[in-house]
Design a protein around this motif. Structure first.
Motif, PDB file in Angstrom:
ATOM      1  N   THR A 189       0.734  -1.132  -0.205  1.00 22.56           N
ATOM      2  CA  THR A 189      -0.437  -0.110  -0.253  1.00 22.56           C
ATOM      3  C   THR A 189       0.475   1.240  -0.089  1.00 22.56           C
ATOM      4  OG1 THR A 189      -0.366   0.264   2.707  1.00 22.56           O
ATOM      5  CG2 THR A 189      -2.132  -1.477   0.830  1.00 22.56           C
ATOM      6  N   GLY A 190       0.850   1.762  -0.910  1.00 25.70           N
ATOM      7  CA  GLY A 190       1.994   2.572  -1.011  1.00 25.70           C
ATOM      8  C   GLY A 190       1.200   4.422  -0.803  1.00 25.70           C
ATOM      9  N   LEU A 191       2.800   4.644  -0.716  1.00 24.38           N
ATOM     10  CA  LEU A 191       2.417   6.581   0.066  1.00 24.38           C
ATOM     11  C   LEU A 191       1.604   6.279   0.967  1.00 24.38           C
ATOM     12  CD1 LEU A 191       1.658   6.853  -3.505  1.00 24.38           C
ATOM     13  CD2 LEU A 191       3.088   8.878  -2.740  1.00 24.38           C
ATOM     14  N   SER A 192       2.136   5.692   2.165  1.00 24.67           N
ATOM     15  CA  SER A 192       1.138   5.532   2.950  1.00 24.67           C
ATOM     16  C   SER A 192       1.756   6.610   4.650  1.00 24.67           C
ATOM     17  CB  SER A 192       0.851   4.069   3.499  1.00 24.67           C
ATOM     18  OG  SER A 192       0.076   3.692   2.753  1.00 24.67           O
ATOM     19  N   ASN A 193       0.811   6.940   5.462  1.00 16.98           N
ATOM     20  CA  ASN A 193       1.363   7.720   7.013  1.00 16.98           C
ATOM     21  C   ASN A 193       2.672   8.550   6.844  1.00 16.98           C
ATOM     22  OD1 ASN A 193      -0.481   5.625   7.643  1.00 16.98           O
ATOM     23  ND2 ASN A 193       1.326   4.217   7.582  1.00 16.98           N
ATOM     24  N   LEU A 194       3.080   8.921   5.584  1.00 13.73           N
ATOM     25  CA  LEU A 194       4.367   9.565   5.631  1.00 13.73           C
ATOM     26  C   LEU A 194       4.844   9.499   3.963  1.00 13.73           C
ATOM     27  CD1 LEU A 194       6.567  10.435   8.260  1.00 13.73           C
ATOM     28  CD2 LEU A 194       8.287   9.673   5.962  1.00 13.73           C
ATOM     29  N   TYR A 195       5.586  10.376   3.725  1.00 12.37           N
ATOM     30  CA  TYR A 195       6.434  10.339   2.794  1.00 12.37           C
ATOM     31  C   TYR A 195       7.574  10.751   1.989  1.00 12.37           C
ATOM     32  CZ  TYR A 195       6.945  11.269  -2.735  1.00 12.37           C
ATOM     33  OH  TYR A 195       7.272  10.967  -4.139  1.00 12.37           O
ATOM     34  N   THR A 196       8.633  10.251   1.438  1.00 12.35           N
ATOM     35  CA  THR A 196      10.262   9.586   1.471  1.00 12.35           C
ATOM     36  C   THR A 196      10.451   9.744   0.041  1.00 12.35           C
ATOM     37  OG1 THR A 196      10.435   7.608   1.891  1.00 12.35           O
ATOM     38  CG2 THR A 196      10.456   9.024   3.834  1.00 12.35           C
ATOM     39  N   SER A 197       9.937  10.356  -0.733  1.00 12.97           N
ATOM     40  CA  SER A 197       9.617   9.861  -2.278  1.00 12.97           C
ATOM     41  C   SER A 197       9.913   9.225  -2.866  1.00 12.97           C
ATOM     42  CB  SER A 197      10.856  10.717  -2.606  1.00 12.97           C
ATOM     43  OG  SER A 197      10.956  12.224  -2.937  1.00 12.97           O
ATOM     44  N   TYR A 198      11.116   8.311  -3.553  1.00  8.58           N
ATOM     45  CA  TYR A 198      11.078   7.001  -3.874  1.00  8.58           C
ATOM     46  C   TYR A 198      11.656   6.152  -3.407  1.00  8.58           C
ATOM     47  CZ  TYR A 198       8.064   9.292  -8.189  1.00  8.58           C
ATOM     48  OH  TYR A 198       7.776   9.499  -8.837  1.00  8.58           O
ATOM     49  N   ILE A 199      11.940   4.473  -4.190  1.00  2.00           N
ATOM     50  CA  ILE A 199      12.226   3.374  -3.485  1.00  2.00           C
ATOM     51  C   ILE A 199      13.718   2.275  -4.719  1.00  2.00           C
ATOM     52  CG2 ILE A 199      13.189   1.729  -1.794  1.00  2.00           C
ATOM     53  CD1 ILE A 199      10.406   4.355  -1.160  1.00  2.00           C
ATOM     54  N   ALA A 200      13.846   2.970  -5.388  1.00  3.85           N
ATOM     55  CA  ALA A 200      13.917   2.701  -6.338  1.00  3.85           C
ATOM     56  C   ALA A 200      15.568   1.281  -5.910  1.00  3.85           C
ATOM     57  CB  ALA A 200      15.543   3.001  -7.369  1.00  3.85           C
ATOM     58  N   THR A 201      15.458  -0.135  -6.549  1.00  7.42           N
ATOM     59  CA  THR A 201      16.856  -0.982  -6.716  1.00  7.42           C
ATOM     60  C   THR A 201      18.168  -0.073  -6.095  1.00  7.42           C
ATOM     61  OG1 THR A 201      17.155  -2.137  -8.697  1.00  7.42           O
ATOM     62  CG2 THR A 201      15.167  -2.292  -8.056  1.00  7.42           C
ATOM     63  N   PHE A 202      19.358  -1.562  -5.855  1.00  4.27           N
ATOM     64  CA  PHE A 202      20.238  -1.423  -5.921  1.00  4.27           C
ATOM     65  C   PHE A 202      21.182  -1.017  -7.534  1.00  4.27           C
ATOM     66  CE2 PHE A 202      24.721  -2.540  -6.232  1.00  4.27           C
ATOM     67  CZ  PHE A 202      25.266  -1.548  -5.487  1.00  4.27           C
ATOM     68  N   GLU A 203      20.108  -1.776  -8.342  1.00  4.32           N
ATOM     69  CA  GLU A 203      20.754  -1.772  -9.759  1.00  4.32           C
ATOM     70  C   GLU A 203      19.975  -0.644 -10.388  1.00  4.32           C
ATOM     71  OE1 GLU A 203      20.779  -5.232  -7.838  1.00  4.32           O
ATOM     72  OE2 GLU A 203      18.986  -4.507  -8.477  1.00  4.32           O
ATOM     73  N   GLU A 204      19.130  -0.222  -9.764  1.00  2.00           N
ATOM     74  CA  GLU A 204      18.339   1.417 -10.673  1.00  2.00           C
ATOM     75  C   GLU A 204      19.178   2.335  -9.930  1.00  2.00           C
ATOM     76  OE1 GLU A 204      13.498  -1.288 -10.581  1.00  2.00           O
ATOM     77  OE2 GLU A 204      14.240   0.342  -9.900  1.00  2.00           O
ATOM     78  N   TYR A 205      19.179   2.012  -9.051  1.00  2.00           N
ATOM     79  CA  TYR A 205      20.644   3.441  -8.604  1.00  2.00           C
ATOM     80  C   TYR A 205      20.872   3.329  -9.057  1.00  2.00           C
ATOM     81  CZ  TYR A 205      21.646   6.707  -4.473  1.00  2.00           C
ATOM     82  OH  TYR A 205      21.997   7.824  -3.890  1.00  2.00           O
TER      83      TYR A 205
END
Length: 698
Positions: free
Chosen positions: A495-511
């Motif tokens: 359940t995305g964008l819940s309770n508080l927002y910290t922008s994105y979370i990409a995988t290590f490889e995508e990073y």
């Protein structure tokens, strides 16, 4: 004509034959939370010039409370861009006054749908409120009020109910907007999946036990609500919000929106790199394909824009919404359903991410220690996405520094070598974790939470997980659930964008690629691994019934908030006219398939947001000469548009538009407008206006 609610009930009776008695108490609620209709910048695209000018679809909070007799949880999906800690804290404070300790951080999930076409200024983290000219109290208060009232409504409507889960696949409603990044994930991992986005739709259906009537449904499908682009200035819940309305109208019948009794939702999940603009990115200046790696056209990001599948953004919104609806209806009435059985559980912990250190397995097989970083945004963040490009000379997928922007950055708050090394290969544009003026720019303490209802686990995450990040987190949580004695058929839902927002979370490889999603992964390259570790531990503790320390509470900035959104000073009507006067009448006769409109002298819509009410009505004359409301400003078929006609005189006008669709009955109709005007002495007074009647013919 058989009422749709009767049809769905009969279908449900067939589907539920032979099931055992329910074990849950369920409450359903919905309430309007539409922010200021004009004069406030929208949240999402970070375009300071994208200022509201009216309403196409209203915003709603949809609440679902589940209780197994011992434990209670509440899930609320809200037609807004995201949820802030300050907003949840305000909602819980209001609930505490009414229900004592029934609802708290631990057992309430607030999730934003992520529409990019709704008023901003409510985040209380400076970086997210900057494009909205700081804090906007009107936006914040109506969101808090609407969410609270939706939960209160659900609390007072508790009934014995059964819950069913169904899944399906929607192929033609999303694409990956960063395929270059996705392809950097390990080939053997990508080979496990048919698509580079999640195509699954998951539906929870709530059915009243006493008569087997459906009372609610939640659908999770990964797609950004960005069918409406950054040129739009009408408030709208976009594709998923419209899909919610369509599902509710399918079950409830009628045309009035947001009144129940059935409440249907399409909620956010791991939508980080997922777009609804199915034609993909094209160079709007040449018609050619954009550069695959950087999403630029001759080096410029602003010309690379994705669109489709419709001829314009409004039609595209409708197409995506109806594709979501089509599969949701199929799941809703199908006979093959899995019933949820088992207890309700929950667990929650605040985590200071920059202080986290974990052990991971490196590519060469050795175990290494990694850590979280203080928040920072990369240069590719400023490039925006193909759904909404940024400005200046920033590009996605670039890891080279820009001396000019680095110089500007270092004048404000230069990153230390340790911060640079922690975020590498990100080229830092905004060293947000170190900027505390006038208050925190981005959160360092995040909310992590799991809710378990039978065999379904809701993983409430404080940001936008990309497709592969979501897949990895789901696998991690399920592994922990099963290892610790949980059901083998556990279904994990992000359940995305819940309770508080910290922008994105990409995988290590995508990073490593440093496109927009990676540049916006604020805690560094190992953010996902840290979340996986935290949620695995939470799942284990939840299954074992162990308490976890609550963690550090995020700071409260209510006393430090600043705002640059100017207030409404006064309203005035032109000489010889009055508020509500209809200055542009509809024609005497219009045909089905046409659009009819009327224009009224108006006050500023910020004088009263009309929560739970409307700025317009479309009314049909009945045989007894009375008038029946058939549409409001919450309907897809209507638009309320507001425009200031003279800034110094304080005059403005409102336009009411109605698209007359094929299901409209011929007859006599009229358009009405409602509003409030403000006197120079500060008093705010109501007014209304009515057009002449007109005939709708085939």
């Amino acid at each position: 004509m058989v009422h749709p609610y009767v049809i769905s009930t009969l279908l449900s009776l067939t589907a539920l034959a032979g099931y055992v008695a329910a074990t849950y108490q369920v409450g359903i609620g919905i309430y309007d939370c539409t922010g200021p209709a004009a004069g406030v910048t929208f949240m999402g695209y970070a375009k300071s010039k994208q200022i509201g000018c009216g309403i196409h679809l209203r915003q709603f909070a949809r609440s679902y409370i589940i209780d197994d007799g011992e434990t209670r949880v509440a899930y609320v999906t809200v037609d807004t861009c995201m949820i802030s800690h300050g907003l949840k804290k305000e909602v819980l404070s209001r609930l505490r006054k009414r229900f004592n300790g029934t609802y708290g951080y631990q057992n309430v999930i607030l999730s934003g749908t992520h529409t990019h076409s709704a008023p901003g200024g409510y985040m209380m983290d400076m970086l997210y409120d900057i494009p909205d000219k700081g804090f906007v109290g009107e936006t914040f208060m109506v969101l808090a009020d609407g969410i609270t009232k939706a939960i209160v409504q659900a609390h007072t409507n508790m009934v014995e109910a059964r819950i069913f889960i169904a899944t399906g696949e929607i192929i033609d409603a999303n694409i990956n907007r960063s395929p270059y990044s996705y392809l950097n994930n390990p080939e053997e991992e990508r080979a496990k999946y048919k698509y580079d986005t999640d195509k699954d739709i998951v539906q929870l259906k709530f059915v009243r036990a006493s008569d087997d009537v459906p009372i609610g449904a939640i659908n999770w499908y990964a797609v950004h609500p960005t069918s409406m682009n950054n040129t739009n200035c009408l408030i709208t819940s976009d594709n998923v919000g419209y899909a919610s309305i369509l599902l509710e109208q399918f079950v409830n019948g009628g045309t009035i929106v947001g009144k129940g009794p059935f409440v249907g939702a399409f909620a956010s999940t791991n939508l980080g790199d997922v777009s609804p603009n199915l034609r993909g990115p094209k160079c709007i200046n040449t018609g050619e394909d954009c550069d695959f790696k950087t999403s630029t056209c001759n080096g410029e990001a602003k010309y690379c824009i994705a669109s489709g599948p419709g001829k314009d953004m409004v039609e595209s919104t409708s197409i995506i919404a109806n594709r979501l609806l089509s599969k949701a209806k199929e799941l809703f009435i199908q006979n093959e359903k899995e019933e949820l059985t088992g207890p309700v559980r929950f667990i929650h912990k605040f985590v200071d991410v920059p202080k986290q250190k974990i052990k991971i397995r490196a590519a060469n097989g050795t175990e290494i220690e990694v850590r979280g970083c203080t928040p920072a945004m990369g240069q590719a963040f400023a490039a925006g996405t193909t759904d909404g490009p940024g400005e200046f000379d920033f590009r996605q997928g670039t890891k080279s520094d820009n001396p000019i922007w680095n110089y500007i950055r270092d004048l404000i708050f230069p990153p230390s070598e340790d911060v640079k090394q922690c975020h590498s290969p990100k080229e830092i544009l905004i060293n947000s974790g170190k900027i505390k003026f006038p208050y925190e720019w981005q959160p360092e303490i995040v909310a992590t939470q799991l809710v378990m209802i039978g065999q379904v686990v809701l993983a409430a995450v404080p940001g936008e997980f990309t497709t592969m990040s979501g897949r990895r987190l789901r696998a991690t949580v399920k592994d922990s659930i099963v290892r610790n004695g949980g059901p083998a058929n556990a279904r994990i839902i992000i359940t995305g964008l819940s309770n508080l927002y910290t922008s994105y979370i990409a995988t290590f490889e995508e990073y490593q690629i440093q496109r927009y999603e990676a540049a916006s992964t604020i805690f560094g390259p190992h953010s996902l691994a840290i979340y996986q570790s935290v949620y695995s531990d939470l799942a284990e503790a939840m299954l074992k019934g162990e308490e976890v320390p609550p963690g550090p509470i995020p700071p409260d900035f209510r006393s430090q908030l600043i705002s640059f959104t100017p207030p409404v000073i006064f309203d005035a009507s032109p000489k010889g006219a009055h508020f509500g006067d209809c200055v542009q009448q509809p024609p005497d006769e219009v045909r089905i398939g046409e659009t009819v409109s009327a224009k009224f002298i108006s006050g500023h819509p910020r004088n009263n947001v009309k929560q739970g009410k409307t700025f317009l009505t479309v009314e049909k004359q009945l045989e007894n000469k009375t008038w029946q409301i058939v549409y409001t400003d919450a309907n897809w078929e209507t638009r309320y548009k507001w425009k200031k006609t003279c800034l110094f005189k304080g005059t403005s006008e409102a336009t009411v538009e109605w698209d007359i669709t094929g299901d409209v009955e011929p007859g006599t109709y009229r358009l009405r407008h409602f509003g409030h005007y403000k006197l120079i002495i500060g008093a705010i007074l109501p007014y209304s206006g009515t057009s002449k009647s007109f005939v709708v013919t085939k």
